[in-house]
Design a protein around this motif. Structure first.
Motif, PDB file in Angstrom:
ATOM      1  N   UNK A   8       0.831  -1.202   0.000  1.00 51.14           N
ATOM      2  CA  UNK A   8       0.000   0.000   0.000  1.00 51.14           C
ATOM      3  C   UNK A   8       0.867   1.253   0.000  1.00 51.14           C
ATOM      4  N   UNK A   9       1.944   1.247   0.767  1.00 51.80           N
ATOM      5  CA  UNK A   9       2.849   2.398   0.796  1.00 51.80           C
ATOM      6  C   UNK A   9       3.513   2.598  -0.560  1.00 51.80           C
ATOM      7  N   UNK A  10       3.910   1.488  -1.199  1.00 49.23           N
ATOM      8  CA  UNK A  10       4.508   1.585  -2.531  1.00 49.23           C
ATOM      9  C   UNK A  10       3.467   2.090  -3.532  1.00 49.23           C
ATOM     10  N   UNK A  11       2.239   1.590  -3.416  1.00 45.47           N
ATOM     11  CA  UNK A  11       1.158   2.065  -4.277  1.00 45.47           C
ATOM     12  C   UNK A  11       0.962   3.567  -4.111  1.00 45.47           C
ATOM     13  N   UNK A  12       0.951   4.040  -2.883  1.00 43.88           N
ATOM     14  CA  UNK A  12       0.800   5.483  -2.627  1.00 43.88           C
ATOM     15  C   UNK A  12       1.925   6.272  -3.293  1.00 43.88           C
ATOM     16  N   UNK A  13       3.146   5.801  -3.146  1.00 48.63           N
ATOM     17  CA  UNK A  13       4.291   6.493  -3.778  1.00 48.63           C
ATOM     18  C   UNK A  13       4.163   6.475  -5.302  1.00 48.63           C
ATOM     19  N   UNK A  14       3.738   5.330  -5.846  1.00 53.36           N
ATOM     20  CA  UNK A  14       3.567   5.236  -7.303  1.00 53.36           C
ATOM     21  C   UNK A  14       2.527   6.231  -7.796  1.00 53.36           C
ATOM     22  N   UNK A  15       1.416   6.310  -7.091  1.00 52.12           N
ATOM     23  CA  UNK A  15       0.376   7.259  -7.485  1.00 52.12           C
ATOM     24  C   UNK A  15       0.877   8.693  -7.401  1.00 52.12           C
ATOM     25  N   UNK A  16       1.642   8.992  -6.375  1.00 55.46           N
ATOM     26  CA  UNK A  16       2.209  10.338  -6.234  1.00 55.46           C
ATOM     27  C   UNK A  16       3.237  10.611  -7.328  1.00 55.46           C
ATOM     28  N   UNK A  17       4.089   9.625  -7.629  1.00 54.93           N
ATOM     29  CA  UNK A  17       5.079   9.799  -8.698  1.00 54.93           C
ATOM     30  C   UNK A  17       4.409  10.023 -10.047  1.00 54.93           C
ATOM     31  N   UNK A  18       3.266   9.375 -10.252  1.00 60.25           N
ATOM     32  CA  UNK A  18       2.520   9.536 -11.498  1.00 60.25           C
ATOM     33  C   UNK A  18       1.635  10.778 -11.493  1.00 60.25           C
ATOM     34  N   UNK A  19       1.681  11.507 -10.380  1.00 58.39           N
ATOM     35  CA  UNK A  19       0.893  12.726 -10.200  1.00 58.39           C
ATOM     36  C   UNK A  19      -0.610  12.445 -10.300  1.00 58.39           C
ATOM     37  N   UNK A  20      -1.017  11.329  -9.717  1.00 55.46           N
ATOM     38  CA  UNK A  20      -2.428  10.957  -9.629  1.00 55.46           C
ATOM     39  C   UNK A  20      -2.903  11.300  -8.219  1.00 55.46           C
ATOM     40  N   UNK A  21      -2.989  12.587  -7.977  1.00 59.38           N
ATOM     41  CA  UNK A  21      -3.236  13.109  -6.631  1.00 59.38           C
ATOM     42  C   UNK A  21      -4.579  12.675  -6.072  1.00 59.38           C
ATOM     43  N   UNK A  22      -5.631  12.800  -6.853  1.00 56.38           N
ATOM     44  CA  UNK A  22      -6.954  12.420  -6.362  1.00 56.38           C
ATOM     45  C   UNK A  22      -6.973  10.943  -5.982  1.00 56.38           C
ATOM     46  N   UNK A  23      -6.420  10.118  -6.866  1.00 53.32           N
ATOM     47  CA  UNK A  23      -6.396   8.684  -6.582  1.00 53.32           C
ATOM     48  C   UNK A  23      -5.593   8.392  -5.321  1.00 53.32           C
ATOM     49  N   UNK A  24      -4.489   9.066  -5.160  1.00 55.88           N
ATOM     50  CA  UNK A  24      -3.657   8.880  -3.972  1.00 55.88           C
ATOM     51  C   UNK A  24      -4.417   9.230  -2.700  1.00 55.88           C
ATOM     52  N   UNK A  25      -5.221  10.275  -2.767  1.00 58.84           N
ATOM     53  CA  UNK A  25      -5.989  10.711  -1.593  1.00 58.84           C
ATOM     54  C   UNK A  25      -7.166   9.793  -1.277  1.00 58.84           C
ATOM     55  N   UNK A  26      -7.739   9.169  -2.297  1.00 57.40           N
ATOM     56  CA  UNK A  26      -8.987   8.417  -2.122  1.00 57.40           C
ATOM     57  C   UNK A  26      -8.839   6.896  -2.167  1.00 57.40           C
ATOM     58  N   UNK A  27      -7.662   6.391  -2.523  1.00 58.22           N
ATOM     59  CA  UNK A  27      -7.504   4.948  -2.728  1.00 58.22           C
ATOM     60  C   UNK A  27      -7.846   4.133  -1.486  1.00 58.22           C
TER      61      UNK A  27
END
Length: 93
Positions: A8-27
């Motif tokens: 989950x932490x890696x997923x969060x970092x991946x979403x942030x690296x991809x600049x998928x901010x909304x997804x990172x906040x709501x996943x």
């Protein structure tokens, strides 16, 4: 459970690296809803990606308006149809 937390932490970092901010906040909310069988994985991914696109389009539009340097921000509701009598309000809207 520890593996899930690491992933989950890696997923969060991946979403942030991809600049998928909304997804990172709501996943995390969507994962909880999936685990509680409130929503399918496909529906969750559909909603997350659709919202992310909406956010990106909204931000892009705001950026373009700022870059354009318009002197005043106006919306359709501000248009004076009485002043522009040649424009049919119903047809325009």
């Amino acid at each position: 459970m520890e593996k899930f937390n690491e992933q989950f932490q890696v997923l969060q970092r991946n979403l942030q690296d991809l600049k998928l901010t909304y997804m990172s906040l709501k996943i995390d909310e969507y994962i909880a809803n999936i685990n509680e069988n409130k929503i399918s994985i496909v529906d969750a991914l559909y909603e997350l990606t659709a919202r992310e696109i909406e956010v990106k389009n909204f931000n892009a539009t705001n950026t373009m308006v700022k870059v354009a340097g318009f002197p005043h921000l106006k919306e359709m509701k501000d248009f004076d149809f009485d002043f522009q009598i040649k424009i049919n309000k119903q047809q325009f809207l």
